[in-house]
Design a protein around this motif. Structure first.
Motif, PDB file in Angstrom:
ATOM      1  N   ARG A 208      47.923  46.952  33.187  1.00  0.00           N
ATOM      2  CA  ARG A 208      48.331  45.631  33.689  1.00  0.00           C
ATOM      3  C   ARG A 208      47.240  45.026  34.565  1.00  0.00           C
ATOM      4  O   ARG A 208      46.942  43.840  34.470  1.00  0.00           O
ATOM      5  N   ALA A 209      46.641  45.841  35.424  1.00  0.00           N
ATOM      6  CA  ALA A 209      45.565  45.359  36.290  1.00  0.00           C
ATOM      7  C   ALA A 209      44.372  44.898  35.453  1.00  0.00           C
ATOM      8  O   ALA A 209      43.763  43.860  35.742  1.00  0.00           O
ATOM      9  N   ALA A 210      44.046  45.658  34.421  1.00  0.00           N
ATOM     10  CA  ALA A 210      42.934  45.270  33.539  1.00  0.00           C
ATOM     11  C   ALA A 210      43.243  43.955  32.831  1.00  0.00           C
ATOM     12  O   ALA A 210      42.379  43.083  32.724  1.00  0.00           O
ATOM     13  N   LEU A 211      44.475  43.800  32.346  1.00  0.00           N
ATOM     14  CA  LEU A 211      44.855  42.551  31.674  1.00  0.00           C
ATOM     15  C   LEU A 211      44.830  41.375  32.642  1.00  0.00           C
ATOM     16  O   LEU A 211      44.393  40.279  32.289  1.00  0.00           O
TER      17      LEU A 211
ATOM     18  N   ASP B  35      42.537  38.108  32.212  1.00  0.00           N
ATOM     19  CA  ASP B  35      43.083  36.746  32.279  1.00  0.00           C
ATOM     20  C   ASP B  35      42.336  35.912  33.310  1.00  0.00           C
ATOM     21  O   ASP B  35      42.022  34.745  33.077  1.00  0.00           O
ATOM     22  N   GLN B  36      42.059  36.505  34.454  1.00  0.00           N
ATOM     23  CA  GLN B  36      41.337  35.801  35.510  1.00  0.00           C
ATOM     24  C   GLN B  36      39.943  35.423  35.024  1.00  0.00           C
ATOM     25  O   GLN B  36      39.503  34.287  35.212  1.00  0.00           O
ATOM     26  N   GLN B  37      39.248  36.364  34.400  1.00  0.00           N
ATOM     27  CA  GLN B  37      37.900  36.082  33.901  1.00  0.00           C
ATOM     28  C   GLN B  37      37.935  35.041  32.787  1.00  0.00           C
ATOM     29  O   GLN B  37      37.058  34.186  32.701  1.00  0.00           O
ATOM     30  N   ASP B  38      38.954  35.111  31.957  1.00  0.00           N
ATOM     31  CA  ASP B  38      39.105  34.141  30.875  1.00  0.00           C
ATOM     32  C   ASP B  38      39.252  32.736  31.456  1.00  0.00           C
ATOM     33  O   ASP B  38      38.681  31.780  30.941  1.00  0.00           O
ATOM     34  N   GLY B  39      39.983  32.614  32.556  1.00  0.00           N
ATOM     35  CA  GLY B  39      40.131  31.329  33.225  1.00  0.00           C
ATOM     36  C   GLY B  39      38.790  30.808  33.728  1.00  0.00           C
ATOM     37  O   GLY B  39      38.495  29.616  33.620  1.00  0.00           O
ATOM     38  N   HIS B  40      37.958  31.711  34.261  1.00  0.00           N
ATOM     39  CA  HIS B  40      36.628  31.313  34.725  1.00  0.00           C
ATOM     40  C   HIS B  40      35.766  30.856  33.555  1.00  0.00           C
ATOM     41  O   HIS B  40      34.994  29.904  33.677  1.00  0.00           O
TER      42      HIS B  40
END
Length: 136
Positions: free
Chosen positions: A83-86, A90-95
């Motif tokens: 979950r932490a990796a996902l 997601d956070q990096q994908d937003g960036h």
């Protein structure tokens, strides 16, 4: 003797067949037999011998169900890590999406020279090819 779970699995017929009994709570403790009932009986004897050998070495016997508890803790930890990796992805994908938007804007502005002076004050932009001083 405590109630340790015994897992009965069929053995490959090409290797003699029969059944194996495995005790997940007692590492290496197992038995076998031609039938599931024989495998259970042999495994119960193996449990007694395993516990006696463990006691002779001065070790405490694992409680029945310890292996399942350890597996549950391990599975929970693995799920939390996933979950932490996902969340990180997601956070990096937003960036990345934000960076792509900025690059699209910059590309659009670079195509339209008239928009540069008021958008990028103090920055000069030329459509001519740059020639390095060393290549002259």
């Amino acid at each position: 003797m405590a109630d340790y779970a015994i897992v009965i699995v069929p053995l490959d017929p090409d290797e003699g067949g029969g059944f194996a009994g495995i005790v997940p709570d007692l590492p290496g403790c197992m038995g076998d037999g031609e039938t599931p009932a024989e495998a259970i009986e042999d495994t119960q004897q193996a449990i007694v011998e395993w516990l006696n050998a463990n006691a002779d070495m001065g070790r405490d016997a694992p409680r029945p169900g310890d292996a399942a508890e350890k597996m549950k803790k391990r599975d929970t930890a693995m799920l939390e890590a996933m979950r932490a990796a996902l969340d990180f992805i997601d956070q990096q994908d937003g960036h990345i999406v934000e960076l792509e938007r900025k690059l699209e804007t910059l590309t659009r502005l670079m195509r339209d020279d008239s928009s540069l002076p008021h958008k990028f004050s103090g920055v000069s932009y030329s459509t001519t090819k740059l020639v390095s001083k060393t290549s002259k």
